[in-house]
Design an enzyme around this catalytic site. Structure first.
Site, mmCIF file in Angstrom:
data_model
loop_
_atom_site.group_PDB
_atom_site.id
_atom_site.type_symbol
_atom_site.label_atom_id
_atom_site.label_comp_id
_atom_site.label_asym_id
_atom_site.label_seq_id
_atom_site.Cartn_x
_atom_site.Cartn_y
_atom_site.Cartn_z
ATOM 1 N N CYS A 118 0.764 -1.153 0.082
ATOM 2 C CA CYS A 118 0.049 -0.046 0.160
ATOM 3 C C CYS A 118 0.857 1.495 0.051
ATOM 4 O O CYS A 118 0.371 2.487 -0.265
ATOM 5 C CB CYS A 118 -0.935 0.057 0.993
ATOM 6 N N HIS A 259 -2.877 6.671 2.558
ATOM 7 C CA HIS A 259 -3.715 5.555 1.952
ATOM 8 C C HIS A 259 -4.990 5.056 2.565
ATOM 9 O O HIS A 259 -5.336 5.007 3.562
ATOM 10 C CB HIS A 259 -2.755 4.304 2.320
ATOM 11 N N ASN A 289 -10.270 -0.519 -0.140
ATOM 12 C CA ASN A 289 -8.873 -0.604 0.051
ATOM 13 C C ASN A 289 -8.180 -1.094 -1.195
ATOM 14 O O ASN A 289 -8.453 -2.336 -1.406
ATOM 15 C CB ASN A 289 -8.427 -1.312 1.370
#
Length: 337
Positions: A118, A259, A289
């Site tokens: 990420c 993120h 996500n």
């Protein structure tokens, strides 16, 4: 002996792409023991985009790059490096970057994938800036893309509610406006490999320090509690370091782009850093996500909405599997029309 010349770089175009198929919380209620209220309360996520059966990370990359080309007066013929930031490549090799290269017929370009989960897109931006600053390259295509649905275990109620698919792409070029303000202001990054056992995808390894790994082979495994703890401790320290490097205060940051892992993580980080949630760009509610794609997706949404103005300061921060983290402070430059 004179010092080697360094160059400035800037983002000159951006594009994004998400699959058409939506996976809503109501859909997940049919798969595992969960419900919309529980998911929203704990994550802020309402839906995600999911690849079709024959759609892979390279297809998402190509969609994002084509979107970039459709919107801006740029070309790819003179791109010297294609960097795809992903944890879900189509193949171990050839690289996903090579698949992008051949699709667009880009000649004489280096192409490689960067795997930093990420934090991948922030790592990629920093690499691209370094390549241009050193004079190695003049034009770099950076893509953050994930097909996480390919490695999500849809029988695991703790992880399947989180992840989606998508891609964002930016073109970074040597800044020929020598008198203009710098775009890349500061960077910080690091790793803590001891945290890898809390977030991993085991393709070949069967054990970690002698302990047998949990989860189905090839599927993502996450200890959400440990990831949360890492994020809310690490990101505020990283933000503080970027502010220290530049002499800025939290109040002087126009947009925070963390993120999009979990809205509760973002809220906690904002509280600890003093950056208002209203100044935060994220895509958690509609896309979930998407790992390396969350930050470029959030920036592109802000571009499309006309939120970003010339000179705005953007603080980007990625964190995830590894554990790894990376933060970047950008000064936004208006994109060409």
């Amino acid at each position: 002996m004179s010092s080697p010349q360094t160059y400035r770089s800037r983002i000159t175009a951006i594009g994004s792409y998400v699959p058409e198929r939506r996976l809503t919380n109501a859909d997940l209620e049919q798969l595992v023991d969960t419900n919309d209220e529980w998911i929203v309360q704990r994550t802020g996520i309402r839906e995600r985009r999911i690849c079709g059966p024959e759609q892979y990370t390279s297809d998402l990359c190509i969609g994002a790059v084509q979107n970039l080309l459709d919107r801006y007066p740029v070309t790819l013929d003179d791109v010297e490096l294609i960097l795809v930031c992903t944890s879900t490549p189509d193949f171990t090799f050839p690289s996903t970057a090579c698949l992008v290269q051949t699709h667009f017929g880009i000649p004489q370009t280096t192409a490689w994938d960067l795997c930093a989960a990420c934090a991948g897109f922030v790592y990629g931006l920093n690499v691209a800036n370094g390549m241009i600053a050193s004079g190695v390259h003049r034009k770099v295509l950076v893509i953050g893309a994930e097909a996480l649905s390919k490695i999500t275990d849809y029988t695991d109620r703790t992880t399947c509610i989180l992840f989606g698919d998508g891609a964002g792409a930016v073109l970074i070029e040597r800044d020929t406006d020598g008198g203009g303000p710098a775009s890349f202001l500061a960077y910080t990054g690091g790793s803590d490999g001891s945290g890898g056992k809390h977030l991993y995808n085991a393709y070949t390894a069967k054990s970690w320090s002698g302990q047998e790994l949990a989860g189905a082979a090839g599927k993502l495994v996450q200890n959400g509690r440990e990831v949360y703890k890492f994020a809310v401790q690490t990101v505020p320290r990283g933000v503080e370091e970027l502010l220290r490097q530049t002499g800025l205060t939290a109040a002087e940051i126009d947009w925070f782009v963390p993120h999009s892992a979990n809205l509760r993580i973002i809220e906690s980080v904002c509280e600890k850093t003093g950056i208002p949630l209203e100044k935060t760009l994220h895509t958690i509610e509609q896309f979930g996500n998407t790992s390396a794609a969350t930050i470029p997706l959030a920036i592109d949404q802000a571009v499309r909405a006309g939120q970003l103005k010339e000179g705005d300061r953007l603080l980007l921060f990625g964190f995830g599997g590894g554990f790894v983290y990376g933060g970047l402070l950008l000064q936004w430059r208006a994109l060409p029309h």
